[in-house]
Design a protein around this motif. Sequence first.
Motif, PDB file in Angstrom:
ATOM      1  N   UNK A 249      22.387  -2.320 -46.502  1.00  0.00           N
ATOM      2  CA  UNK A 249      21.175  -2.954 -45.969  1.00  0.00           C
ATOM      3  C   UNK A 249      21.554  -4.028 -44.952  1.00  0.00           C
ATOM      4  N   UNK A 250      20.806  -4.096 -43.869  1.00  0.00           N
ATOM      5  CA  UNK A 250      21.083  -5.074 -42.815  1.00  0.00           C
ATOM      6  C   UNK A 250      19.795  -5.831 -42.489  1.00  0.00           C
ATOM      7  N   UNK A 251      19.851  -7.178 -42.577  1.00  0.00           N
ATOM      8  CA  UNK A 251      18.717  -7.994 -42.113  1.00  0.00           C
ATOM      9  C   UNK A 251      18.908  -8.166 -40.609  1.00  0.00           C
ATOM     10  N   UNK A 252      18.101  -7.443 -39.851  1.00  0.00           N
ATOM     11  CA  UNK A 252      18.268  -7.368 -38.394  1.00  0.00           C
ATOM     12  C   UNK A 252      17.910  -8.713 -37.762  1.00  0.00           C
ATOM     13  N   UNK A 253      18.700  -9.174 -36.772  1.00  0.00           N
ATOM     14  CA  UNK A 253      18.330 -10.439 -36.126  1.00  0.00           C
ATOM     15  C   UNK A 253      18.185 -10.359 -34.605  1.00  0.00           C
ATOM     16  N   UNK A 254      18.346  -9.169 -34.039  1.00  0.00           N
ATOM     17  CA  UNK A 254      18.130  -9.049 -32.594  1.00  0.00           C
ATOM     18  C   UNK A 254      18.006  -7.563 -32.255  1.00  0.00           C
ATOM     19  N   UNK A 255      17.511  -7.271 -31.043  1.00  0.00           N
ATOM     20  CA  UNK A 255      17.409  -5.856 -30.676  1.00  0.00           C
ATOM     21  C   UNK A 255      17.871  -5.608 -29.253  1.00  0.00           C
ATOM     22  N   UNK A 256      18.232  -4.360 -28.998  1.00  0.00           N
ATOM     23  CA  UNK A 256      18.409  -3.838 -27.645  1.00  0.00           C
ATOM     24  C   UNK A 256      17.385  -2.714 -27.501  1.00  0.00           C
ATOM     25  N   UNK A 257      16.782  -2.612 -26.319  1.00  0.00           N
ATOM     26  CA  UNK A 257      15.665  -1.678 -26.143  1.00  0.00           C
ATOM     27  C   UNK A 257      16.018  -0.604 -25.116  1.00  0.00           C
TER      28      UNK A 257
ATOM     29  N   UNK B 126      26.255   2.061 -26.629  1.00  0.00           N
ATOM     30  CA  UNK B 126      25.519   1.099 -27.461  1.00  0.00           C
ATOM     31  C   UNK B 126      26.477   0.216 -28.264  1.00  0.00           C
ATOM     32  N   UNK B 127      27.599   0.803 -28.697  1.00  0.00           N
ATOM     33  CA  UNK B 127      28.597   0.013 -29.438  1.00  0.00           C
ATOM     34  C   UNK B 127      29.212  -1.023 -28.496  1.00  0.00           C
ATOM     35  N   UNK B 128      29.517  -0.603 -27.254  1.00  0.00           N
ATOM     36  CA  UNK B 128      30.115  -1.529 -26.283  1.00  0.00           C
ATOM     37  C   UNK B 128      29.138  -2.644 -25.911  1.00  0.00           C
ATOM     38  N   UNK B 129      27.852  -2.357 -25.941  1.00  0.00           N
ATOM     39  CA  UNK B 129      26.830  -3.370 -25.632  1.00  0.00           C
ATOM     40  C   UNK B 129      26.672  -4.413 -26.738  1.00  0.00           C
ATOM     41  N   UNK B 130      27.219  -4.139 -27.912  1.00  0.00           N
ATOM     42  CA  UNK B 130      27.077  -5.099 -29.006  1.00  0.00           C
ATOM     43  C   UNK B 130      26.084  -4.691 -30.069  1.00  0.00           C
ATOM     44  N   UNK B 131      25.640  -3.445 -30.048  1.00  0.00           N
ATOM     45  CA  UNK B 131      24.740  -2.969 -31.104  1.00  0.00           C
ATOM     46  C   UNK B 131      25.476  -2.799 -32.421  1.00  0.00           C
ATOM     47  N   UNK B 132      24.736  -2.907 -33.507  1.00  0.00           N
ATOM     48  CA  UNK B 132      25.287  -2.652 -34.846  1.00  0.00           C
ATOM     49  C   UNK B 132      24.699  -1.394 -35.471  1.00  0.00           C
ATOM     50  N   UNK B 133      23.390  -1.218 -35.275  1.00  0.00           N
ATOM     51  CA  UNK B 133      22.709  -0.062 -35.858  1.00  0.00           C
ATOM     52  C   UNK B 133      21.764   0.538 -34.819  1.00  0.00           C
ATOM     53  N   UNK B 134      21.411   1.814 -35.026  1.00  0.00           N
ATOM     54  CA  UNK B 134      20.551   2.517 -34.074  1.00  0.00           C
ATOM     55  C   UNK B 134      19.391   3.171 -34.821  1.00  0.00           C
ATOM     56  N   UNK B 135      18.181   2.913 -34.335  1.00  0.00           N
ATOM     57  CA  UNK B 135      16.994   3.530 -34.925  1.00  0.00           C
ATOM     58  C   UNK B 135      15.962   3.785 -33.842  1.00  0.00           C
ATOM     59  N   UNK B 136      14.784   4.256 -34.235  1.00  0.00           N
ATOM     60  CA  UNK B 136      13.801   4.684 -33.233  1.00  0.00           C
ATOM     61  C   UNK B 136      12.477   3.933 -33.297  1.00  0.00           C
ATOM     62  N   UNK B 137      12.388   2.883 -34.138  1.00  0.00           N
ATOM     63  CA  UNK B 137      11.048   2.301 -34.329  1.00  0.00           C
ATOM     64  C   UNK B 137      10.918   0.775 -34.175  1.00  0.00           C
ATOM     65  N   UNK B 138      12.000   0.029 -34.125  1.00  0.00           N
ATOM     66  CA  UNK B 138      11.824  -1.427 -34.183  1.00  0.00           C
ATOM     67  C   UNK B 138      11.128  -1.968 -32.939  1.00  0.00           C
TER      68      UNK B 138
END
Length: 244
Positions: A98-106, A174-186
Amino acid sequence: MHAEYAIIGGTGVYDPAMLHDAERHTIETPYGLAELTLGTYAGKRVAFMPRHGYKHSVAPHKINYRANIRALKQLGVHTVFATAAVGSLKQELAPGDLVIVDDFLDVTKSRPQTFYEGAPEGVVHIDMTDAYCGRVRQHLAEVAGEHSLAVRSGGVYVTTEGPRFETPAEIRLYAAWGGDVVGMTSVPEVILAKESEMCYATVAMVTNYCTGISPHPLTHQEVVDTMKANVQKIRELFFHAIAS
Ligand code: HPA
């Protein structure tokens, strides 16, 4: 009709037995209709909203995010707990985590993202410093600690358009950009909640390693099965958070 808290998630997150006096409602908003269930938990009024509809029949890019968020606002909701299945970009984030998300990339492409596109609501530019409400994130982390639920505090959620999964090249990017997880709804859900001045937090459930990181091709079934096997943890976390 009134609610203080909302849970947005897949059907597995919501256990009808946990809400007293649960009743289904269809809420009318200027952006269309939204479906939800209203009930009571620990004396608090809670709205449960199945993001993809009760039968998981609405694709991520077709969800009426504006109707959903506006319906919660109309009910008086001040705090939203959202959950989402995600792929992991990092070896150390494994399926079931489980990850408490604290930022997003769009990297979405075709979704209405705002209530502020001119008349009637005007043009307003919203600050995104704390897109996922810091107060609720901290509360969730504390509640998780008190109940010995393992969560990772902080993570960047890359929102893709879907409904297809990503290519290996996209995942490397996305990994190089600093993402941790990938989803389709946030996105745009978090943006619309912020525009609506609701405290919104997301607990992401890692259901798989992303394309190219996973040793096998991804399937929707894998996502559904991992979510089902682990959803009890998110359910506990959210309901403890509402009660305390
Ligand atoms: N990519 C995008 N969305 C997802 C994934 C993924 O790997 N897993 C669950 N939702």
